[in-house]
Design a protein around this motif. Structure first.
Motif, short mmCIF file in Angstrom:
data_model
loop_
_atom_site.label_atom_id
_atom_site.label_comp_id
_atom_site.label_asym_id
_atom_site.label_seq_id
_atom_site.Cartn_x
_atom_site.Cartn_y
_atom_site.Cartn_z
N LEU A 137 -22.59 44.88 4.91
CA LEU A 137 -22.24 43.54 5.41
C LEU A 137 -22.30 43.50 6.93
O LEU A 137 -22.78 42.51 7.52
N THR A 138 -21.80 44.53 7.57
CA THR A 138 -21.85 44.59 9.03
C THR A 138 -23.28 44.53 9.52
O THR A 138 -23.61 43.79 10.46
N ASN A 139 -24.16 45.30 8.91
CA ASN A 139 -25.56 45.30 9.34
C ASN A 139 -26.22 43.95 9.13
O ASN A 139 -27.06 43.53 9.94
N ARG A 140 -25.85 43.27 8.06
CA ARG A 140 -26.43 41.94 7.82
C ARG A 140 -25.94 40.94 8.86
O ARG A 140 -26.71 40.07 9.30
N CYS A 173 -21.19 51.27 15.56
CA CYS A 173 -21.84 52.31 16.36
C CYS A 173 -20.94 53.53 16.53
O CYS A 173 -21.43 54.67 16.60
N GLU A 174 -19.64 53.34 16.56
CA GLU A 174 -18.73 54.48 16.60
C GLU A 174 -18.82 55.28 15.31
O GLU A 174 -18.81 56.51 15.32
N ASP A 175 -18.94 54.58 14.17
CA ASP A 175 -19.12 55.27 12.90
C ASP A 175 -20.45 56.02 12.87
O ASP A 175 -20.55 57.14 12.39
N ARG A 176 -21.47 55.35 13.44
CA ARG A 176 -22.81 55.92 13.44
C ARG A 176 -22.91 57.11 14.39
O ARG A 176 -23.61 58.09 14.13
N LEU A 228 -17.21 51.58 -1.25
CA LEU A 228 -16.75 50.34 -0.60
C LEU A 228 -16.98 50.41 0.91
O LEU A 228 -17.26 49.39 1.54
N LYS A 229 -16.89 51.60 1.47
CA LYS A 229 -17.22 51.74 2.89
C LYS A 229 -18.69 51.45 3.12
O LYS A 229 -19.07 50.83 4.13
#
Length: 894
Positions: free
Chosen positions: A821-824, A890-893, A814-815
């Motif tokens: 969805l965020t990238n889209r 970006c923080e996740d990345r 789910l993450k």
């Protein structure tokens, strides 16, 4: 996080050691055509106060202007006026079509960009593109009148007025030396192939407080009539022309210094009654004097004594192709001997400080493009603050010096909101198209604003729950067109999100803020339960709920079928409300155990709503359809029958957002809540189907309270992640693409109602036709779905994976779905492989012209297939969530 000069100014404001926000972009982009200025019998603001009146007629409630600023109470205002030698009207404000003129409702017809701003407005930058040719007012009106709902809007670019680059770039910069000392730089560049002339009028004026029949003004704080006057260089301590505001009762003395102007004009900010109403003027010098002097050449229009309540310096310039000229002014409470000696140094320092601030808050993992979008989104949000002023008793009664309002006004719009007394700086959805606060929009604004100005975000959420906003019955005001409309209950969620962001940034948890808002929302929750669930069935109605035309019927009106609708979205919203109130109560219970009992109340209410959505006392229907495995609205007909409205829309996806994980660590801190929860689960098993329990190694028992069981979650995600249903290349559609080939229809009394997939502008006039929830992608619900998926992931982790997109071999958690969805959504703004931004579609100038392609507009919503921006084109408001999503991803990345 690095502590920059801007962070220091924010600390000064937070600690009440000064007010670095005293001056800011608090002017509206449009005050004409608003409900506040409407005193008509029929309640039609567009007709009562049209654009044609704006240059000549005094505003009662707030001022507007082009790229303008004002002090916090809008006593003194500054903005630009422009004339290219051809326009029929002096350009003092932005123009657009009214709700009746536009084929898709009201729409600004100008080109401008909010390019930069810090939270305290220590530095601000805006770009306005001013055509060389006469503005095509008539062409825009007539062509849009010829077009219907199925046609695209006719925009300013479509007229060809910018062809061959025949326009001026007018760049406006503000830089504060001190909180009441603002440096102003206006740079005009001729982008065209030929020499062109432009007249620039930096304009200073008072909001009119003296014409309404109150001895000390409507607020009782400005006696008489203030004045401003010209000081010639030989009489000015600075040795340059100066407009002196002499001892205003509220803001004291101000000086507007100008470097090398040709002239200064003065008049009164008072209505030209002769022009508009064929009645005598009190003074020969009226509001539209500068238009008459510059455009009409009327030498007697302005006051030769150089005194009045509205003034402007005059700069006339003729520019060769690509030539630029800058004009400098300084507006200061303090007198200066040499106001321009340190001008360059101060402006560059504020630019450097703005750069340092954004460098400190932006993730190091952001690309250059992501940084650009992030910063421009926040600039738009920070520019879109506005003074909102409305005293409802005065508005209903009328002013002593004005004609009395029509008798029908006493039972007309908002007549039962007499407690409203608003005079505050508020984040607007869009300062031209929606220059009024909208309660649920505001909640989303605060999520992004908290990342740069936590105090402002908190104060906004507090404000809307104060006694002069919230109705005595507990309802929150929706917006000025109808304060009594019902918006989704998102304030509890927003308050907790902002609380958590502030705690992370400031290192301290503002319990007083959270507790204060929570107490007010207890009143609002009670209003919801009493008014929207009148039968006590835990199934809610609610009305249109901000989703305008998403239903088969206009849910804000009496149904043509009779009966009523049990709404899946209203019910899911209330479950969401319960979860968020429970989460707040548990947070407060960490210091005060009494809140455990309140948390229990919301926990139990949540379970009852979840059960009611799935089964209803054996009466043969539920909002959940087991055959389709989707949530639908249920239509109750007068004969007692019930029909599902089988429309696959966001209505059926909203249950994703309502969940909370309760782990052993939390429950160990809440013994009363834990005991009551277990008792409820053991003794009310019929209400426990929405609870899931797992044993987590090292953590012990962990519970998930969610509207969706695992099976139902997976079933709904199959629809949501299907690219032939909800999943567009740019986020989740508001209506399934399935309905493009399979419209849903119902015939009632010989009239057929139909809903189908409409990915672009609305094809009907429902709710004014200026928004569309029947296919396009909208940021607020997409954001909530992303956050809901992340919360569900906290419970399911790697144990739950789904195909994304549906039917593919790509199994993700789910993450992972939330990240997709965020990238889209980010892809709407980012250049694609061919360097094209989807938001601009086939608009060549925005896609290819280097002077245009990096200027970002933040549209209200987006085409469900192509991603083209639609609706209000400066609604950074909730579309500003893109800044939060970029930062988060970006923080996740990184």
């Amino acid at each position: 996080m690095a502590r920059t000069a801007e962070h220091h100014r924010l600390a000064i404001y937070r600690e009440r050691k000064g007010n670095p926000k005293h001056w800011g972009p608090y002017l509206s982009e449009r005050a004409w055509g608003t409900v506040r200025e409407d005193y008509s019998e029929g309640g039609n603001p567009w007709i009562y106060f049209p654009h044609d009146h704006a240059r000549s007629r005094t505003y009662r409630w707030n001022e507007d202007g082009l790229a303008g600023i004002s002090d916090r109470h809008q006593n003194l205002c500054f903005a630009l006026a422009l004339w290219n030698g051809r326009d029929p009207i002096l350009k003092e404000r932005l123009y657009g079509l009214t709700g009746h003129e536009g084929n898709h409702g009201e729409d600004v017809k100008e080109i401008y960009f909010y390019l930069d701003s810090t939270p305290t407005h220590s530095y601000m930058k805006m770009l306005y593109r001013y055509p060389h040719a006469a503005y095509p007012y008539v062409e825009l009106i007539e062509e849009n009148a010829r077009r219907g709902y199925l046609d695209p809007e006719y925009e300013l670019l479509d007229t060809g007025i910018f062809d061959e680059d025949r326009y001026f770039d007018v760049l406006i910069e503000y830089a504060k030396a001190e909180q009441d000392d603002v440096l102003i730089q206006i740079t005009v560049t001729n982008r065209g192939p030929e020499t062109a002339r432009c007249i620039v009028l930096p304009t200073l004026w008072f909001r009119n407080t003296w014409s309404w029949g109150y001895e000390n003004g409507p607020l009782g704080e400005v006696p008489g009539k203030p004045t401003m006057a010209l000081r010639a260089p030989q009489h000015s301590r600075a040795g340059v022309p100066e407009i002196l505001v002499d001892d205003h009762p509220q803001i004291g003395t101000y000086h507007l210094y100008a470097l090398d102007p040709e002239d200064a004009l003065f008049t009164e900010n008072e209505t030209n009654n002769e022009r508009l109403f064929n009645t005598p003027n009190d003074s020969p010098y009226v509001k539209d004097a500068f238009h008459r002097a510059i455009v009409d050449g009327d030498e007697e229009a302005t006051n030769p004594e150089k005194v009045g309540t509205k003034s402007a310096f005059v700069y006339r310039t003729t520019l060769d192709p690509d030539e630029s000229v800058s004009f400098r002014l300084r507006l200061s409470a303090a007198a200066h001997d040499a106001p321009f000696d340190d001008f360059d140094t101060i402006v560059q320092t504020r630019i450097d400080e703005a750069d340092a601030f954004y460098e400190a808050i932006q993730s190091k993992a952001m690309s250059d493009e992501e940084c650009r979008i992030h910063r421009q989104a926040l600039a738009g949000m920070l520019w879109t603050k506005q003074l909102y002023y409305l005293d409802m008793p005065q508005w209903l009664k009328g002013d002593p010096a004005m004609p009395p309002p029509p008798e029908a006004r006493k039972q007309g719009r908002n007549h039962d909101w007499t407690h409203i007394n608003n005079f505050d700086l508020i984040s607007m959805p869009d300062k031209w198209e929606y220059p009024w606060y909208a309660a649920w929009d505001l909640a989303f604004h605060c999520i992004t604003l908290a990342t740069v100005d936590p105090e402002f975000a908190k104060r906004q959420l507090e404000l809307i729950t104060r006694e002069w906003y919230m109705h005595p019955n507990g309802q929150l005001p929706a917006y000025e067109w109808s304060f009594g409309d019902v918006n989704p209950p998102v304030h509890a969620w927003a308050a907790l999100e902002v609380f958590q962001v502030c705690a992370q940034q400031q290192g301290e948890r503002d319990r007083a803020f959270l507790e204060g808002v929570f107490h007010k929302l207890l009143l609002n929750f009670t209003w919801w339960v009493n008014r929207k669930d009148p039968e006590g069935r835990n199934i809610f109605q609610g009305g249109f709920l901000g989703l305008d035309n998403i239903s088969l019927f206009d849910r804000s009106k009496t149904l043509p079928t009779g009966g009523h609708i049990d709404q899946s979205d209203a019910t899911a919203w209330m479950a969401f409300y319960c979860v968020e109130m429970m989460r707040i109560a548990l947070e407060l219970a960490k210091e005060d155990p009494v809140y455990q009992d309140i948390a229990t109340k919301f926990f139990e209410h949540f379970l009852r709503i979840g059960t009611a959505m799935s089964t209803f006392d054996g009466q043969g229907y539920a909002l959940w359809d087991p055959e389709d495995e989707f949530y639908y609205d249920a239509l109750h007909l007068p004969d007692g029958s019930v029909r599902h409205l089988r429309v696959r829309s966001l209505v059926g996806l909203l249950p994703i957002i309502a969940s909370e994980t309760l782990d052993a660590g939390l429950l160990g801190q809440m013994p009363d809540f834990d005991r009551r929860m277990h008792w409820f689960l053991e003794n009310r098993p019929e209400l426990s189907s929405n609870m899931t329990r797992v044993e987590v190694p090292y953590l012990g028992e962990t519970y998930l309270a969610a509207l969706l069981t695992r099976d139902r979650l997976v079933a709904i995600l199959r629809y949501m992640l299907d690219e032939n249903e909800f999943l567009s290349p740019y986020g989740v559609r508001s209506l399934s693409k399935y309905h493009e080939a399979h419209p849903f229809s119902m015939t009632v009394n010989g009239h057929t109602f139909t809903i189908k997939y409409e990915p672009a502008e609305s094809e009907t006039g429902l709710f004014g036709g200026n928004s569309n929830w029947r296919g396009p992608v909208w940021f607020p619900i997409n954001y909530l779905i992303i956050q809901g998926l992340l919360r569900l992931h906290d419970y399911y982790g790697n144990d739950l994976k789904v195909a994304c997109p549906t039917g593919s071999d790509n199994l993700v958690t789910l993450k992972g779905v939330a990240a997709e969805l965020t990238n889209r959504l980010k892809a709407l703004f980012l250049p694609d492989d061919e360097g094209q931004r989807p938001i601009y579609g086939g608009t060549t100038r925005f896609q290819e012209d280097p002077r245009w392609r990096d200027k970002i507009l933040f549209f209200e919503y987006f085409h469900g297939d192509s991603g083209i921006g639609l609706g209000a084109n400066h609604q950074t408001g909730w579309t500003g969530l893109i800044a939060k999503l970029i930062q988060q991803s970006c923080e996740d990345r990184g």
